[in-house]
Scaffold this motif. Structure first.
Motif, mmCIF file in Angstrom:
data_model
loop_
_atom_site.group_PDB
_atom_site.id
_atom_site.type_symbol
_atom_site.label_atom_id
_atom_site.label_comp_id
_atom_site.label_asym_id
_atom_site.label_seq_id
_atom_site.Cartn_x
_atom_site.Cartn_y
_atom_site.Cartn_z
ATOM 1 N N ALA A 1 0.858 -1.191 0.000
ATOM 2 C CA ALA A 1 0.000 0.000 0.000
ATOM 3 C C ALA A 1 0.888 1.233 0.000
ATOM 4 O O ALA A 1 1.918 1.262 0.678
ATOM 5 N N ILE A 2 0.503 2.234 -0.775
ATOM 6 C CA ILE A 2 1.139 3.553 -0.710
ATOM 7 C C ILE A 2 0.106 4.506 -0.125
ATOM 8 O O ILE A 2 -1.009 4.616 -0.645
ATOM 9 N N VAL A 3 0.476 5.173 0.955
ATOM 10 C CA VAL A 3 -0.472 6.022 1.678
ATOM 11 C C VAL A 3 0.123 7.414 1.861
ATOM 12 O O VAL A 3 1.279 7.553 2.282
ATOM 13 N N VAL A 4 -0.664 8.427 1.532
ATOM 14 C CA VAL A 4 -0.262 9.825 1.689
ATOM 15 C C VAL A 4 -1.230 10.497 2.656
ATOM 16 O O VAL A 4 -2.446 10.392 2.493
ATOM 17 N N HIS A 5 -0.698 11.161 3.673
ATOM 18 C CA HIS A 5 -1.501 11.944 4.606
ATOM 19 C C HIS A 5 -1.061 13.404 4.545
ATOM 20 O O HIS A 5 0.145 13.689 4.580
ATOM 21 N N PHE A 6 -2.026 14.309 4.454
ATOM 22 C CA PHE A 6 -1.689 15.729 4.493
ATOM 23 C C PHE A 6 -2.851 16.517 5.084
ATOM 24 O O PHE A 6 -4.011 16.078 5.026
ATOM 25 N N SER A 7 -2.547 17.652 5.663
ATOM 26 C CA SER A 7 -3.576 18.525 6.220
ATOM 27 C C SER A 7 -3.867 19.656 5.239
ATOM 28 O O SER A 7 -3.091 19.911 4.312
ATOM 29 N N LYS A 8 -4.968 20.356 5.464
ATOM 30 C CA LYS A 8 -5.321 21.461 4.583
ATOM 31 C C LYS A 8 -4.351 22.625 4.733
ATOM 32 O O LYS A 8 -4.246 23.480 3.857
ATOM 33 N N SER A 9 -3.616 22.649 5.842
ATOM 34 C CA SER A 9 -2.662 23.734 6.084
ATOM 35 C C SER A 9 -1.216 23.278 5.869
ATOM 36 O O SER A 9 -0.294 23.952 6.330
ATOM 37 N N CYS A 10 -1.020 22.166 5.165
ATOM 38 C CA CYS A 10 0.329 21.615 5.031
ATOM 39 C C CYS A 10 1.284 22.562 4.300
ATOM 40 O O CYS A 10 2.495 22.533 4.528
ATOM 41 N N PHE A 11 0.758 23.408 3.416
ATOM 42 C CA PHE A 11 1.591 24.372 2.700
ATOM 43 C C PHE A 11 1.339 25.811 3.171
ATOM 44 O O PHE A 11 1.666 26.761 2.478
#
Length: 309
Positions: free
Chosen positions: A95-105
């Motif tokens: 599995a390839i999994v990416v997690h990010f928040s709306k404020s990551c950038f």
């Protein structure tokens, strides 16, 4: 099946997280988190739970989940398959999994006018999206590159993935929106217990007094509490879950519609047909006919491709 609130790793200074996990038997814990999740599951066939959707998948799975949408995957044996008895014996799948928040950038990055299309797909992800077709191939290629790169190239790849998601029409919504926004710790524990109880019992009659007791509140308080946090009544939520499960059974085409009616938790065929059409817009028989037609066309297309090669 206890839900787990999955917190991001401590001490990481990266703007977002990417990982690649190897395994033999697909069996993830039911969990939720405050980040967006893009996940590619390289696995021949399995079952996916996303919110109030229970769906079988074949030939890999690519999904995009918004924050706080409960989800899990598990192995779904094929007809005649010998049950697996071991984990991690050869690590055949991944599995390839990416997690990010709306404020990551940055807090306002996705709010600028140029991000309008991406903002729209982020909003839709509250339902959970399953991506298919050529879009899936392109996004999985980018995700594979994401694993291998660092620095600014990794940021560019994530933006390319979000751009692909924002322009494609090759996706379907999985669940009702409105899951668990801004819950405090006490609410998160209570809603986890409620959701676990429903998932384990939706194919039988769920008695209001019984589930309210599980939540340690009165039946009237439970109704108000549940609707305030899911934007749906308990009856609507359970019917959605049953109809989605019925769709899976119809796609497998192993039982009569009457059998499926009772297996999905309905107590009479007329109510089942009425609720199915109300939610899906067509009857169970029309749904099965459409699925069989799609399957037949796929076989013809595959045969044509083989004859040309």
């Amino acid at each position: 099946m206890k839900p787990i609130y999955a917190k991001p790793p401590l001490g990481s200074r990266a703007a977002f997280q990417v990982r690649k996990d190897y395994f033999d038997l697909l069996d993830t814990k039911w969990h939720y988190h405050s980040e967006y999740e893009l996940a590619f599951i390289k696995y021949p066939h399995g079952k996916r739970i996303a919110g109030n959707s229970i769906t079988a998948f074949e030939e890999d799975d690519l999904v995009f989940y918004g924050p706080n949408l409960p989800h899990a995957w598990s192995h779904e044996p094929a007809a005649g398959e010998v049950p697996a008895t071991s984990y991690n014996s050869g690590l055949s799948y991944y599995a390839i999994v990416v997690h990010f928040s709306k404020s990551c950038f940055g807090d306002s990055f996705f709010a600028i006018p140029e991000m309008g299309a991406i903002q729209a797909i982020l909003r839709r992800s509250t339902h959970g999206l399953v991506i298919y077709g050529e879009a899936r191939k392109r996004i999985v290629q980018l995700m594979s590159q994401l694993v291998d790169h660092t620095g600014s190239r990794r940021v560019i790849l994530l933006l390319q993935i979000l751009e692909e998601l924002s322009v494609t029409e090759e996706y379907a919504l999985l669940s009702s929106a409105g899951y668990w926004d801004n819950l405090n710790d006490h609410d998160a524990v209570r809603m986890s217990g409620i959701y676990e109880y429903i998932i384990q019992n939706f194919t039988r009659e769920i008695v209001l007094d019984e589930i309210a007791t599980q939540a340690h509140i009165s039946p009237s308080a439970f109704c108000r509490y549940f609707k305030a946090r899911t934007k749906r009544t308990l009856k609507e939520f359970v019917n959605d879950l049953r109809i989605n499960y019925a769709c899976q059974l119809l796609e497998e085409n192993q039982h009569s519609i009457t059998q499926i009616c009772f297996e999905a938790g309905f107590n009479n065929i007329s109510n089942f047909n009425r609720r199915f059409k109300e939610i899906k817009g067509i009857t169970p028989q029309q749904y099965r006919t459409n699925i069989l037609g799609i399957h037949h066309n796929n076989i013809k297309r595959t045969a044509g491709e083989h004859s040309q090669s």
